[in-house]
Design a protein around this motif. Structure first.
Motif, mmCIF file in Angstrom:
data_model
loop_
_atom_site.group_PDB
_atom_site.id
_atom_site.type_symbol
_atom_site.label_atom_id
_atom_site.label_comp_id
_atom_site.label_asym_id
_atom_site.label_seq_id
_atom_site.Cartn_x
_atom_site.Cartn_y
_atom_site.Cartn_z
ATOM 1 N N ARG A 208 0.831 -1.204 0.000
ATOM 2 C CA ARG A 208 0.000 0.000 0.000
ATOM 3 C C ARG A 208 0.871 1.263 0.000
ATOM 4 O O ARG A 208 0.573 2.223 -0.718
ATOM 5 N N LEU A 209 1.958 1.256 0.774
ATOM 6 C CA LEU A 209 2.863 2.407 0.786
ATOM 7 C C LEU A 209 3.488 2.613 -0.591
ATOM 8 O O LEU A 209 3.625 3.755 -1.068
ATOM 9 N N HIS A 210 3.881 1.514 -1.219
ATOM 10 C CA HIS A 210 4.455 1.599 -2.566
ATOM 11 C C HIS A 210 3.453 2.195 -3.558
ATOM 12 O O HIS A 210 3.776 3.096 -4.338
ATOM 13 N N ASP A 211 2.236 1.668 -3.533
ATOM 14 C CA ASP A 211 1.229 2.122 -4.495
ATOM 15 C C ASP A 211 0.861 3.589 -4.272
ATOM 16 O O ASP A 211 0.648 4.340 -5.234
ATOM 17 N N GLU A 212 0.784 4.007 -3.018
ATOM 18 C CA GLU A 212 0.465 5.400 -2.731
ATOM 19 C C GLU A 212 1.591 6.321 -3.202
ATOM 20 O O GLU A 212 1.339 7.408 -3.731
ATOM 21 N N ALA A 213 2.836 5.883 -3.012
ATOM 22 C CA ALA A 213 3.976 6.705 -3.443
ATOM 23 C C ALA A 213 3.969 6.892 -4.954
ATOM 24 O O ALA A 213 4.324 7.963 -5.462
ATOM 25 N N HIS A 214 3.552 5.855 -5.688
ATOM 26 C CA HIS A 214 3.521 5.936 -7.141
ATOM 27 C C HIS A 214 2.215 6.547 -7.665
ATOM 28 O O HIS A 214 2.092 6.776 -8.869
ATOM 29 N N GLY A 215 1.274 6.766 -6.760
ATOM 30 C CA GLY A 215 -0.004 7.329 -7.180
ATOM 31 C C GLY A 215 -0.221 8.726 -6.643
ATOM 32 O O GLY A 215 0.060 9.723 -7.319
ATOM 33 N N ASP A 216 -0.712 8.816 -5.420
ATOM 34 C CA ASP A 216 -1.051 10.107 -4.822
ATOM 35 C C ASP A 216 -0.429 10.179 -3.430
ATOM 36 O O ASP A 216 -1.105 9.992 -2.417
ATOM 37 N N PRO A 217 0.875 10.440 -3.343
ATOM 38 C CA PRO A 217 1.560 10.402 -2.044
ATOM 39 C C PRO A 217 1.106 11.509 -1.101
ATOM 40 O O PRO A 217 0.779 12.616 -1.538
ATOM 41 N N GLU A 218 1.106 11.194 0.173
ATOM 42 C CA GLU A 218 0.799 12.170 1.207
ATOM 43 C C GLU A 218 2.055 12.992 1.517
ATOM 44 O O GLU A 218 3.180 12.481 1.431
ATOM 45 N N PRO A 219 1.904 14.249 1.910
ATOM 46 C CA PRO A 219 3.079 15.091 2.204
ATOM 47 C C PRO A 219 3.957 14.524 3.310
ATOM 48 O O PRO A 219 5.172 14.720 3.295
ATOM 49 N N ASP A 220 3.337 13.823 4.280
ATOM 50 C CA ASP A 220 4.095 13.287 5.407
ATOM 51 C C ASP A 220 4.669 11.907 5.140
ATOM 52 O O ASP A 220 5.252 11.304 6.035
ATOM 53 N N SER A 221 4.488 11.362 3.935
ATOM 54 C CA SER A 221 4.973 10.027 3.597
ATOM 55 C C SER A 221 5.991 10.118 2.456
ATOM 56 O O SER A 221 5.661 10.574 1.357
ATOM 57 N N TRP A 222 7.214 9.682 2.738
ATOM 58 C CA TRP A 222 8.285 9.691 1.748
ATOM 59 C C TRP A 222 8.605 8.257 1.338
ATOM 60 O O TRP A 222 8.313 7.301 2.062
ATOM 61 N N TRP A 223 9.226 8.116 0.200
ATOM 62 C CA TRP A 223 9.498 6.773 -0.332
ATOM 63 C C TRP A 223 10.770 6.798 -1.176
ATOM 64 O O TRP A 223 10.965 7.702 -2.001
ATOM 65 N N MET A 224 11.646 5.801 -0.969
ATOM 66 C CA MET A 224 12.847 5.603 -1.800
ATOM 67 C C MET A 224 12.796 4.202 -2.392
ATOM 68 O O MET A 224 12.413 3.248 -1.709
ATOM 69 N N GLU A 225 13.221 4.091 -3.646
ATOM 70 C CA GLU A 225 13.100 2.801 -4.322
ATOM 71 C C GLU A 225 14.203 2.619 -5.363
ATOM 72 O O GLU A 225 14.484 3.536 -6.138
ATOM 73 N N TRP A 226 14.837 1.462 -5.339
ATOM 74 C CA TRP A 226 15.747 1.042 -6.387
ATOM 75 C C TRP A 226 15.053 -0.098 -7.120
ATOM 76 O O TRP A 226 14.901 -1.206 -6.580
ATOM 77 N N SER A 227 14.599 0.145 -8.355
ATOM 78 C CA SER A 227 13.813 -0.880 -9.044
ATOM 79 C C SER A 227 13.793 -0.627 -10.539
ATOM 80 O O SER A 227 14.011 0.494 -10.998
ATOM 81 N N THR A 228 13.503 -1.679 -11.279
ATOM 82 C CA THR A 228 13.198 -1.530 -12.696
ATOM 83 C C THR A 228 11.681 -1.481 -12.838
ATOM 84 O O THR A 228 10.967 -2.262 -12.195
ATOM 85 N N PRO A 229 11.159 -0.549 -13.616
ATOM 86 C CA PRO A 229 9.702 -0.402 -13.683
ATOM 87 C C PRO A 229 8.997 -1.501 -14.467
ATOM 88 O O PRO A 229 7.807 -1.738 -14.255
ATOM 89 N N ASP A 230 9.739 -2.167 -15.337
ATOM 90 C CA ASP A 230 9.108 -3.158 -16.223
ATOM 91 C C ASP A 230 9.781 -4.514 -16.093
ATOM 92 O O ASP A 230 10.984 -4.613 -15.807
#
Length: 482
Positions: A208-230
């Motif tokens: 859920r945190l991942h999906d929110e970060a890639h969709g409509d993140p909250e100002p108080d929620s930060w996210w870092m990711e090392w990934s390939t999108p496809d």
């Protein structure tokens, strides 16, 4: 070296960070940080203009073996030992908790090599497994715990470090997060670190945190990711996969060797390699399909009037991991023939197991075996039964191997169509929604809670079937009289 900057990041503005100071100080004592780990520490320690954490929630997703826990663990130490804060470090597996605790002991109890750290310690560490704790002269404290649905209830802390976050369920989060509500240090903070969940993972929070970060993140929620999108094509060359690995693994070229990655690419399926080494998140979720095929379960359905009436009778009792729920099922089996399972009851255990023990005792004369599983409830129930004269030879206190065998047997009989059951909404939902859950490290598996369902009912049915099929006891009467 692998890429040191995240391939995807959501982070808001901040006024300052203690990250560079922490890295410089700890490096002087020999504790090193990759640029990627230093960047993670910068965001964990970021402050707003008032000096409070700039983000209440921070998530980090990175492929395995990239040192994802390193910065978060030193952040926990800094908060507790330097800043005097109350910290909880939580992980899914006890080995992960023990690893971090041993690191602290090795540093803070080593007066010879680390006198400055030793001077920060307040008394001896509390070493009881599952409840380890270390206090500091600053007034800070780090508590360690593996996760259940009730761990850390009643405590208060300011920072929670949630390792192996891909395994975190909502029930576990509901037990952990309220401990920060009355944070003694102002704005509370939660740090989630993990890897993309595999198909058997029952965790819901990290997704859920991942999906929110890639969709409509909250100002108080930060996210870092090392990934390939496809997902890479099946025919991707080893050179292309290695290139993608360099883009998504900050430790590649240092702690991770090219040879290791190439061997993974050759031996793993493309889905598994993409998830485990390239940090790829499967679109639309990773929830595994039910372990039992719903269509095959439906084919085992019989009318009540046609249900098996005679055979070797056994019962199965399964306690949920948190001990709050108990499921009871019955089974009949015929040597060389078919079998039958039926869910009797699913109930809470807030009033104990006295009524369950009485019910089972009243039927002990016609029961060949009783299989019981679940650390939280087995011992009290067995004690009650033994005290009331239940045949001890009929009771099976299941090991993890027994539980795995029961699941495998039920799955085999459903697939073969040799087991039958009547319509039972609670059992039907449990059987057709429960997913595969890994047990141990040797390939064993069992049932896990599925979306909107619990696995206890189908687990109790599997235990009853296994007990009926494997017992050598043969009571005189074998009627189907639950």
């Amino acid at each position: 070296m692998g890429a040191q900057e995240p391939t995807f990041e959501v982070a808001g503005p901040y006024a300052s960070t203690d990250g560079p100071e922490a890295v410089a100080t700890l490096s002087a004592y020999g504790f090193r940080f990759d640029p990627a780990q230093a960047h993670q520490l910068d965001l964990y320690m970021a402050k707003d203009a008032s000096g409070e954490p700039a983000a209440m929630t921070i998530g980090l997703s990175v492929p395995r073996q990239n040192g994802k826990s390193h910065a978060a663990r030193w952040y926990a130490i800094w908060c507790a030992a330097i800043c005097g804060m109350q910290v909880v470090y939580s992980a899914h597996n006890g080995d992960v908790v023990d690893e971090f605790f041993k690191l602290l002991v090795a540093v803070f109890e080593n007066e010879t090599n680390y006198p400055d750290f030793h001077a920060m310690l307040d008394g001896d560490p509390y070493r009881q497994p599952g409840r380890q704790e270390m206090k500091f002269a600053s007034g800070g404290r780090i508590r360690f715990s593996t996760r259940t649905n009730s761990k850390s209830r009643g405590g208060t802390c300011s920072v929670i470090i949630i390792d192996e976050a891909q395994e975190l369920t909502d029930a576990q989060l509901n037990a952990l997060l309220p401990t920060t509500a009355a944070s003694p240090d102002g704005v509370p903070q939660s740090v989630y670190i993990g890897t993309p969940p595999d198909p058997s993972c029952v965790g819901t929070v990290f997704r859920r945190l991942h999906d929110e970060a890639h969709g409509d993140p909250e100002p108080d929620s930060w996210w870092m990711e090392w990934s390939t999108p496809d997902l890479p094509p099946d025919d991707s060359s080893p050179e292309r996969l290695l290139q993608l690995a360099y883009e998504t693994n900050p430790a590649l070229g240092t702690r991770i060797r090219e040879r290791t990655v190439l061997n993974e690419a050759r031996t793993m399926g493309i889905d598994g390699f993409a998830r485990e080494r390239l940090g790829w998140w499967r679109p639309g979720g990773t929830q595994a399909p039910p372990l039992i095929d719903p269509d095959k379960w439906e084919k085992c359905l019989v009318a009540d009037a046609d249900a098996m009436k005679e055979g070797t009778k056994a019962f199965g009792v399964k306690f949920s991991p948190d001990g709050r729920t108990a499921a009871l099922s019955a089974a009949l089996s015929q040597k060389g023939g078919g079998s039958y399972i039926e869910l009797i009851e699913v109930s809470g255990t807030s009033r104990g197991t006295d009524g369950l023990a009485d019910w089972l005792l009243a039927r002990s004369g016609t029961t060949a075996a009783l299989a019981i599983d679940g650390k939280s409830g087995t011992a009290p129930l067995v004690k009650r039964l033994a005290d009331r004269g239940y045949p001890r030879r009929a009771i099976i206190e299941c090991s993890s191997a027994d539980a795995q065998a029961s699941v495998a047997m039920l799955l085999d009989e459903v697939n073969a169509g040799t087991v039958s059951h009547i319509e039972s909404p609670a059992l039907d939902e449990s059987a057709t929604k429960s997913i595969k859950r890994k047990i141990g490290s040797s390939g064993g598996f069992g049932f896990g809670d599925g979306p909107g369902s619990i696995s206890c009912p189908v687990e109790s049915a599997a235990l009853a079937l296994w007990a009926a099929r494997t017992t050598r006891r043969d009571p005189k009467r074998k009627q189907r009289a639950w």
